[in-house]
Design a protein around this motif. Structure first.
Motif, PDB file in Angstrom:
ATOM      1  N   GLN A  44       0.805  -1.237  -0.157  1.00  0.00           N
ATOM      2  CA  GLN A  44      -0.115   0.074  -0.091  1.00  0.00           C
ATOM      3  C   GLN A  44       0.759   1.139   0.017  1.00  0.00           C
ATOM      4  OE1 GLN A  44      -3.246   0.188   2.640  1.00  0.00           O
ATOM      5  NE2 GLN A  44      -4.209  -1.690   1.791  1.00  0.00           N
ATOM      6  N   VAL A  45       0.743   1.959  -1.053  1.00  0.00           N
ATOM      7  CA  VAL A  45       1.583   3.359  -1.217  1.00  0.00           C
ATOM      8  C   VAL A  45       0.778   4.364  -0.659  1.00  0.00           C
ATOM      9  CG1 VAL A  45       2.415   5.073  -3.207  1.00  0.00           C
ATOM     10  CG2 VAL A  45       2.361   2.513  -3.374  1.00  0.00           C
ATOM     11  N   GLU A  46       1.454   5.394   0.180  1.00  0.00           N
ATOM     12  CA  GLU A  46       1.158   6.315   1.065  1.00  0.00           C
ATOM     13  C   GLU A  46       0.139   7.372  -0.110  1.00  0.00           C
ATOM     14  OE1 GLU A  46       2.355   9.960   3.996  1.00  0.00           O
ATOM     15  OE2 GLU A  46       3.742   8.344   3.165  1.00  0.00           O
ATOM     16  N   GLY A  47      -0.551   7.741   0.149  1.00  0.00           N
ATOM     17  CA  GLY A  47      -1.477   8.784  -0.787  1.00  0.00           C
ATOM     18  C   GLY A  47      -2.592   8.079  -1.431  1.00  0.00           C
ATOM     19  N   LEU A  48      -2.812   6.524  -1.589  1.00  0.00           N
ATOM     20  CA  LEU A  48      -3.677   6.039  -2.265  1.00  0.00           C
ATOM     21  C   LEU A  48      -4.484   5.061  -1.377  1.00  0.00           C
ATOM     22  CD1 LEU A  48      -1.405   4.404  -5.203  1.00  0.00           C
ATOM     23  CD2 LEU A  48      -2.814   6.496  -5.036  1.00  0.00           C
ATOM     24  N   ASP A  49      -5.738   4.964  -1.933  1.00  0.00           N
ATOM     25  CA  ASP A  49      -6.800   4.307  -0.991  1.00  0.00           C
ATOM     26  C   ASP A  49      -6.918   3.044  -1.743  1.00  0.00           C
ATOM     27  OD1 ASP A  49      -7.110   6.079   0.833  1.00  0.00           O
ATOM     28  OD2 ASP A  49      -8.768   7.027  -0.639  1.00  0.00           O
ATOM     29  N   TYR A  50      -7.379   1.765  -1.085  1.00  0.00           N
ATOM     30  CA  TYR A  50      -7.429   0.521  -1.691  1.00  0.00           C
ATOM     31  C   TYR A  50      -8.480  -0.103  -1.143  1.00  0.00           C
ATOM     32  CZ  TYR A  50      -2.238   0.915  -2.716  1.00  0.00           C
ATOM     33  OH  TYR A  50      -0.985   1.499  -3.220  1.00  0.00           O
ATOM     34  N   GLN A  51      -9.265  -1.050  -1.987  1.00  0.00           N
ATOM     35  CA  GLN A  51     -10.430  -1.887  -1.830  1.00  0.00           C
ATOM     36  C   GLN A  51     -10.294  -3.093  -2.628  1.00  0.00           C
ATOM     37  OE1 GLN A  51     -14.197  -0.186  -2.679  1.00  0.00           O
ATOM     38  NE2 GLN A  51     -15.018  -2.084  -2.443  1.00  0.00           N
ATOM     39  N   THR A  52     -10.174  -4.097  -1.863  1.00  0.00           N
ATOM     40  CA  THR A  52     -10.296  -5.493  -2.480  1.00  0.00           C
ATOM     41  C   THR A  52     -11.544  -5.778  -3.013  1.00  0.00           C
ATOM     42  OG1 THR A  52      -8.691  -6.374  -0.884  1.00  0.00           O
ATOM     43  CG2 THR A  52      -9.813  -7.973  -2.102  1.00  0.00           C
ATOM     44  N   MET A  63      -9.120  -2.424  -6.343  1.00  0.00           N
ATOM     45  CA  MET A  63      -9.449  -1.160  -6.986  1.00  0.00           C
ATOM     46  C   MET A  63      -8.725  -0.141  -5.883  1.00  0.00           C
ATOM     47  SD  MET A  63     -13.301   0.149  -7.576  1.00  0.00           S
ATOM     48  CE  MET A  63     -13.747  -0.028  -5.708  1.00  0.00           C
ATOM     49  N   VAL A  64      -7.850   0.713  -6.770  1.00  0.00           N
ATOM     50  CA  VAL A  64      -7.199   1.692  -6.005  1.00  0.00           C
ATOM     51  C   VAL A  64      -7.223   3.073  -6.751  1.00  0.00           C
ATOM     52  CG1 VAL A  64      -4.673   2.165  -5.526  1.00  0.00           C
ATOM     53  CG2 VAL A  64      -5.172  -0.334  -6.011  1.00  0.00           C
ATOM     54  N   SER A  65      -7.276   4.005  -5.954  1.00  0.00           N
ATOM     55  CA  SER A  65      -7.537   5.304  -6.218  1.00  0.00           C
ATOM     56  C   SER A  65      -6.916   6.375  -5.343  1.00  0.00           C
ATOM     57  CB  SER A  65      -9.166   5.893  -6.415  1.00  0.00           C
ATOM     58  OG  SER A  65      -9.709   5.888  -4.995  1.00  0.00           O
ATOM     59  N   LYS A  66      -6.586   7.591  -5.683  1.00  0.00           N
ATOM     60  CA  LYS A  66      -5.862   8.670  -4.969  1.00  0.00           C
ATOM     61  C   LYS A  66      -6.934   9.134  -3.625  1.00  0.00           C
ATOM     62  CE  LYS A  66      -3.437  12.892  -5.007  1.00  0.00           C
ATOM     63  NZ  LYS A  66      -2.985  14.357  -5.529  1.00  0.00           N
ATOM     64  N   HIS A  67      -6.131   9.169  -2.610  1.00  0.00           N
ATOM     65  CA  HIS A  67      -6.778   9.729  -1.416  1.00  0.00           C
ATOM     66  C   HIS A  67      -7.147  11.222  -1.620  1.00  0.00           C
ATOM     67  CE1 HIS A  67      -8.031   9.774   2.675  1.00  0.00           C
ATOM     68  NE2 HIS A  67      -7.230  10.980   3.040  1.00  0.00           N
ATOM     69  N   PHE A 127     -18.070  -0.818  -9.889  1.00  0.00           N
ATOM     70  CA  PHE A 127     -17.081  -1.750  -9.644  1.00  0.00           C
ATOM     71  C   PHE A 127     -17.778  -2.573  -8.523  1.00  0.00           C
ATOM     72  CE2 PHE A 127     -13.860   0.081 -12.506  1.00  0.00           C
ATOM     73  CZ  PHE A 127     -13.224  -1.184 -12.727  1.00  0.00           C
ATOM     74  N   ASN A 128     -18.201  -1.895  -7.427  1.00  0.00           N
ATOM     75  CA  ASN A 128     -18.809  -2.747  -6.222  1.00  0.00           C
ATOM     76  C   ASN A 128     -19.966  -3.345  -6.871  1.00  0.00           C
ATOM     77  OD1 ASN A 128     -16.867  -2.164  -4.302  1.00  0.00           O
ATOM     78  ND2 ASN A 128     -17.814  -0.305  -4.117  1.00  0.00           N
ATOM     79  N   GLN A 184     -22.016  -8.708  -7.404  1.00  0.00           N
ATOM     80  CA  GLN A 184     -23.151  -9.662  -7.963  1.00  0.00           C
ATOM     81  C   GLN A 184     -22.444 -11.045  -8.018  1.00  0.00           C
ATOM     82  OE1 GLN A 184     -24.684  -7.776 -11.629  1.00  0.00           O
ATOM     83  NE2 GLN A 184     -26.055  -6.617 -10.449  1.00  0.00           N
ATOM     84  N   GLU A 185     -21.059 -10.851  -8.438  1.00  0.00           N
ATOM     85  CA  GLU A 185     -20.496 -12.178  -8.671  1.00  0.00           C
ATOM     86  C   GLU A 185     -20.251 -13.017  -7.469  1.00  0.00           C
ATOM     87  OE1 GLU A 185     -16.287 -12.290  -9.493  1.00  0.00           O
ATOM     88  OE2 GLU A 185     -16.558 -13.495 -11.202  1.00  0.00           O
ATOM     89  N   GLY A 186     -19.952 -12.255  -6.597  1.00  0.00           N
ATOM     90  CA  GLY A 186     -19.753 -13.144  -4.954  1.00  0.00           C
ATOM     91  C   GLY A 186     -21.098 -13.449  -5.004  1.00  0.00           C
TER      92      GLY A 186
END
Length: 313
Positions: A171-179, A286-290, A305-306, A311-313
């Protein structure tokens, strides 16, 4: 009679558009690690960058960096100015984000970058994402492309992309992560490898430790690291297609996601080794800037995306 108290204070000059231009150049130089490395991004020569930096130092009356045989390095004042630059431009971005959020209709580009080649399953999932975005916001110009992992992280931080699809390796500082997706990674060999004709019981830990294997090319999670430590890592391939090529050569064993090898398993071109013990989970984030500038576009992408992946899960 009241006496007027004189204060020895310096009234700072207003920041001009030229100052902002010089500060943007300074920030780019710092983030690229020097003048030469910044030429392509800035679109100017090294000598021109040097002139701009000298002008900035002259206007600020500060020595911001050293450059010479020892390479590029920030002074203590330069470090302080760089961090102040980040805060300044973040504030400007906040203002731009506020103004953009006042518009009713999204416009311009919507950029999604993927770090991996898309297998047929992921192509179908992303096709659903594209369809929903196009249906709800047909005026947007969608960009979907593959890029190197490190380049995607840099693009997200500089807001040259909106969403990145990356393996969950750090995880890179400044980025937000969602599996958004998980699947198992299995140790495989090809039909031309000596292990193909052996039962799992005949393939010992000692044999695995001596057999050439493929490293995935990134720093994976602790579960995956524990598996890799047991192997003789003699080659490296990050992309799944290039990794599969090395394994299909019959010279190496290596880990691949189950969805990526179903066709080869059915055709008996690949075999899974020690299915129950030699595996770990692959996670896609799924990664985006904070605090991004174009909040509405990011929220649109996250929502779609969610919806598609849940839906798949």
């Amino acid at each position: 009679m009241l006496k007027t108290t004189q204060r020895n204070s310096i009234i700072p000059k207003a920041v001009t558009e030229y100052d902002l231009r010089l500060l943007r150049i300074f920030r780019t130089v710092v983030e690229n690690g020097g003048f030469s490395a910044s030429e392509v991004e800035l679109g100017v020569t090294r000598s021109t960058i040097s002139v701009h930096m000298s002008n900035l130092e002259s206007r600020m009356k500060l020595k911001l960096c050293s450059r010479g045989r020892g390479g590029f390095a920030l002074t203590e004042d330069g470090q302080a100015v760089y961090h102040a630059c980040i805060e300044l431009f973040d504030s400007l971005n906040d203002f731009s984000r506020l103004i953009n959020s006042l518009g009713e209709e999204l416009s311009g580009e919507l950029i999604i970058l993927c770090a991996d080649q898309l297998d047929s399953r992921m192509q179908l999932q992303l096709a659903k994402v594209v369809r929903r975005i196009h249906t709800s916001q047909p005026q947007l110009h969608l960009v979907l492309d593959n890029e190197a992992l490190k380049h995607i992280e840099k693009c997200l931080l500089k807001e040259k992309a909106h969403i990145g699809l990356l393996p969950s390796y750090q995880q890179v500082e400044g980025l937000d992560y969602q599996t958004i997706y998980n699947e198992p990674m299995y140790l495989c060999c090809s039909h031309t490898h000596p292990f193909f004709l052996l039962d799992d019981a005949e393939i010992s830990a000692e044999m695995l430790a001596l057999t050439p294997a493929v490293h995935p090319g990134i720093d994976i999670d602790s579960e995956g690291k524990a598996q890799l430590k047991q192997l003789n890592l003699s080659a490296k391939a990050y992309q799944f297609d290039t990794r599969k090529t090395l394994i299909l050569s019959g010279c190496y064993i290596g880990y691949l996601p189950l969805s990526y090898i179903k066709q080869e398993l059915a055709a008996e071109q690949l075999k899974i080794i020690h299915r129950d013990s030699a595996s770990y989970q692959f996670s896609l984030s799924m990664v985006s800037k904070h605090n991004p500038r174009e909040t509405s576009k990011i929220e649109l992408l996250k929502t779609v995306f969610n919806e598609v992946f849940n839906q798949e899960g």
